[in-house]
Design a protein around this motif. Structure first.
Motif, PDB file in Angstrom:
ATOM      1  N   PHE A 141      -5.614  -1.744  -6.285  1.00 61.32           N
ATOM      2  CA  PHE A 141      -4.742  -1.344  -5.177  1.00 61.32           C
ATOM      3  C   PHE A 141      -5.556  -0.550  -4.172  1.00 61.32           C
ATOM      4  O   PHE A 141      -6.597   0.033  -4.508  1.00 61.32           O
ATOM      5  N   GLU A 146       0.853  -0.183  -2.650  1.00 62.65           N
ATOM      6  CA  GLU A 146       0.251  -1.057  -3.657  1.00 62.65           C
ATOM      7  C   GLU A 146       0.098  -0.329  -4.992  1.00 62.65           C
ATOM      8  O   GLU A 146       0.243  -0.937  -6.060  1.00 62.65           O
ATOM      9  N   MET A 147      -0.181   0.956  -4.940  1.00 64.52           N
ATOM     10  CA  MET A 147      -0.293   1.755  -6.163  1.00 64.52           C
ATOM     11  C   MET A 147       1.036   1.793  -6.911  1.00 64.52           C
ATOM     12  O   MET A 147       1.090   1.635  -8.136  1.00 64.52           O
ATOM     13  N   PHE A 150       1.595  -1.478  -8.518  1.00 62.38           N
ATOM     14  CA  PHE A 150       0.734  -1.642  -9.691  1.00 62.38           C
ATOM     15  C   PHE A 150       1.312  -0.895 -10.886  1.00 62.38           C
ATOM     16  O   PHE A 150       1.307  -1.400 -12.009  1.00 62.38           O
TER      17      PHE A 150
END
Length: 396
Positions: A141, A146-147, A150
């Motif tokens: 990420f 995005e983190m 994830f």
């Protein structure tokens, strides 16, 4: 959290992240057997899950770092299939994504080639005889959003086990960007572990140990306040790590917002560490931080595992006695006003006066705290960098 399908009832005191590879096989065995005897959790460290972690069946928290050891492709990228194959093991109770650790935030890590045995290379999925590098950043990420995605993926792949992340706080807008990503995506971690710059790793460069990262109590207070200020605190549990050894250390951070504590140094002492500072040479005299099988024989697992369990029990008993002496029933009842600190030769203040605590929803409705106000304004869920900064942040 709401998405957690397999909640875990953790002890208030657990073994912090220490990898097999950094520590010896017998040290890992003794720590895990002690965790089994004492009914508390053992964090694997980013080196992955080895057979020595599994041998005695103690509860495990699997730490996944930027090297994705045990769950990586040949090019070092994250492999969902390998991760799921390990994370669904019933012995693994929680999954912890490591962003950074105290004493070396933003640096990554190195297991020297001298300690990368054939077995460690096979476990981690790296080449034998070469330095094993943990990159300074994740490849899975690149943005706060995005983190969060994830983390949601890790939770799903693990079968719904509690999934969170560990970090040492750096710039405040970086963590606030993650908080904004939580709000935007609706994805929250089940827990966050706040590590302090005073953490005990001997693997950090001296400049990092002395100057980088936020001390644990300040970092914990900031994270707790940020989550309260965005009405997320009741969805996320908080752990704390960084020179926590005694019952009073635990009580103090619990008053500042921690739900539980992790310790590495104290448990290493219980196993036999005497701080010879030979960890990187593979010549640890007590067998704790070496892959030399002859040196490892210094650790008698049946004896050291009892010491680990006893250290845990006596520390928790000390915490219970402090709680009772304060007229309370549980550590969760501790508040900042229970603790006093001398700030000058003639001045003593409570933690309530010493630290700035957010009111529920304060960040959402508009805080008047100058530094947090600006950090919140420049934080973006799309990037970890400050956006549209003006004032003190821009001048930095």
């Amino acid at each position: 959290g709401a998405e957690c399908m397999k909640p875990y009832s953790a002890s208030v005191f657990n073994i912090s992240a220490m990898s097999y590879g950094s520590l010896s096989a017998n040290a890992i065995r003794a720590l895990n057997k002690g965790a089994k005897l004492g009914d508390f959790a053992h964090d694997t460290g980013e080196g992955g899950v080895s057979r020595y972690h599994r041998e005695h069946g103690g509860d495990l928290i699997w730490e996944v770092g930027s090297g994705y050891f045990c769950c990586r492709n040949k090019d070092g990228s994250f492999c969902p299939e390998k991760f799921a194959g390990i994370a669904t093991d019933p012995q693994i109770k929680m999954v912890e994504l490591k962003l950074s650790q105290g004493a070396k935030p933003g640096h990554g890590g190195v297991l020297p080639a001298a300690k990368v045995s054939k077995e460690i290379a096979e476990i981690r999925g790296v080449e034998m005889g070469r330095d094993c590098i943990s990159p300074a950043r994740h490849s899975a990420f690149a943005t706060p959003i995005e983190m969060m995605q994830f983390i949601a993926s890790l939770r799903s792949l693990s079968g719904g086990k509690p999934t969170g992340f560990k970090l040492c706080i750096g710039h405040p807008w970086e963590f606030l960007a993650v908080v904004k990503a939580m709000l935007k995506t609706g994805i929250t971690p089940d827990f966050i572990v706040v590590d302090g710059k005073e953490g005990g790793t001997g693997a950090a460069p001296l400049e990092f140990m002395d100057h980088l990262g936020m001390p644990m109590r300040e970092g914990l207070t900031f994270v707790h306040s940020a989550l309260v200020g965005t009405n997320l605190r009741d969805k996320i549990k908080l752990g704390a790590a960084g020179k926590i050894v005694a019952g009073f250390d635990m009580a103090r951070v619990m008053a500042l917002g921690a739900d539980w504590c992790n310790a590495a140094r104290g448990f290493m002492f219980a196993v036999g560490c005497l701080q010879s500072q030979q960890c990187h040479t593979d010549r640890c005299p007590t067998g704790v931080a070496t892959q030399d099988r002859l040196r490892q024989r210094a650790i008698v697992i049946s004896d050291k595992s009892l010491r680990v369990a006893h250290f845990h029990r006596e520390t928790v008993i000390a915490l219970a006695e402090l709680i009772a002496a304060a007229g309370l029933n549980h550590p969760s009842e501790l508040r900042p006003y229970h603790f006093m600190r001398r700030t000058g030769p003639d001045r003593i203040v409570s933690f309530t006066e010493l630290y700035r605590f957010m009111e529920p929803g304060e960040l959402l409705t508009g805080t008047t705290h100058p530094s947090l106000k600006e950090a919140w304004e420049v934080a973006s869920p799309e990037t970890f960098a400050p956006q549209g900064a003006s004032g003190p942040v821009a001048r930095r």
